[in-house]
Design a protein around this motif. Structure first.
Motif, short mmCIF file in Angstrom:
data_model
loop_
_atom_site.label_atom_id
_atom_site.label_comp_id
_atom_site.label_asym_id
_atom_site.label_seq_id
_atom_site.Cartn_x
_atom_site.Cartn_y
_atom_site.Cartn_z
N UNK A 16 -63.91 -55.17 15.02
CA UNK A 16 -65.17 -55.87 15.31
C UNK A 16 -65.33 -56.11 16.81
N UNK A 17 -64.25 -56.49 17.47
CA UNK A 17 -64.33 -56.73 18.90
C UNK A 17 -64.70 -55.44 19.65
N UNK A 18 -64.07 -54.34 19.29
CA UNK A 18 -64.40 -53.06 19.93
C UNK A 18 -65.86 -52.69 19.66
N UNK A 19 -66.34 -52.98 18.46
CA UNK A 19 -67.74 -52.70 18.15
C UNK A 19 -68.68 -53.61 18.93
N UNK A 28 -72.94 -54.20 21.87
CA UNK A 28 -73.55 -55.39 22.46
C UNK A 28 -73.97 -56.40 21.41
N UNK A 29 -73.61 -56.17 20.16
CA UNK A 29 -73.99 -57.04 19.05
C UNK A 29 -73.02 -58.22 18.98
N UNK A 30 -73.53 -59.41 19.27
CA UNK A 30 -72.68 -60.59 19.29
C UNK A 30 -72.14 -60.95 17.90
N UNK A 31 -72.77 -60.45 16.84
CA UNK A 31 -72.27 -60.73 15.48
C UNK A 31 -70.87 -60.15 15.31
N UNK A 32 -70.60 -58.99 15.91
CA UNK A 32 -69.26 -58.42 15.84
C UNK A 32 -68.25 -59.31 16.58
N UNK A 33 -68.63 -59.77 17.77
CA UNK A 33 -67.74 -60.65 18.53
C UNK A 33 -67.50 -61.95 17.79
#
Length: 176
Positions: A86-89, A94-99
């Motif tokens: 998820x972090x790499x995505x 640029x999708x903060x939902x992954x972060x």
């Protein structure tokens, strides 16, 4: 304690692939390769496959050990792989939902650690969803992936510097 059918999907395998594919997607983006978008979409499908097999708690989230309801267990190294994917995505899209998803997983791990920055940390191989009396401390081979996600939490600033010093003490004093 359960036996799964031969085609059971496991987060460990999916997480390894998703993390690798997300990393490849970032490299393709950096190279300006036209396959980058397709590779990002594939990585997102890999992590998205596990949305239905994630448990949210007040402390954060974890992914189940497998797709089987009997495996709705928090296994930290397993969740670590999907968190890193998820972090790499998040970087790739640029999708903060992954972060946010990656951070929620490291928050969950932090809440389950024992110890402190001076002595280092210990944690169970499995926690929530697994009987308390059967829980055992993590071993060093499984801990390596969990330590990677701890390092990620430090690089991202999700864990304070003193927490990361405790991670170093864990590696130097508690595991080896």
């Amino acid at each position: 304690g359960s036996t799964n059918h031969a085609v059971t999907a496991y987060v460990w395998q999916s997480g390894m692939v998703a993390y690798g594919v997300a990393g490849i997607a970032r490299e393709l983006q950096d190279l300006g390769d036209p396959r980058a978008a397709e590779t990002v979409a594939f990585a997102e499908a890999l992590v998205g496959r596990w949305d239905a097999h994630r448990t949210s708690t007040a402390d954060g989230d974890y992914w189940w050990y497998s797709s089987e309801p009997a495996d709705a267990i928090a296994v930290h190294n397993t969740s670590a792989l999907l968190a890193m994917a998820h972090d790499a995505l998040a970087e790739a899209t640029g999708d903060s939902a992954h972060a946010d998803q990656a951070r929620r997983s490291t928050d969950f791990l932090w809440a389950r650690l024992r110890g402190n920055p001076t002595t280092g940390y210990a944690w169970n191989y499995a926690d929530d969803g697994y009987p308390s009396g059967l829980r055992r401390a993590e071993d060093s081979s499984h801990a390596l992936v969990t330590l990677q996600v701890m390092a990620l939490a430090g690089r991202r600033g999700w864990w304070a510097e003193n927490r990361i010093r405790g991670v170093s003490r864990t590696m130097l004093g508690n595991l080896f």
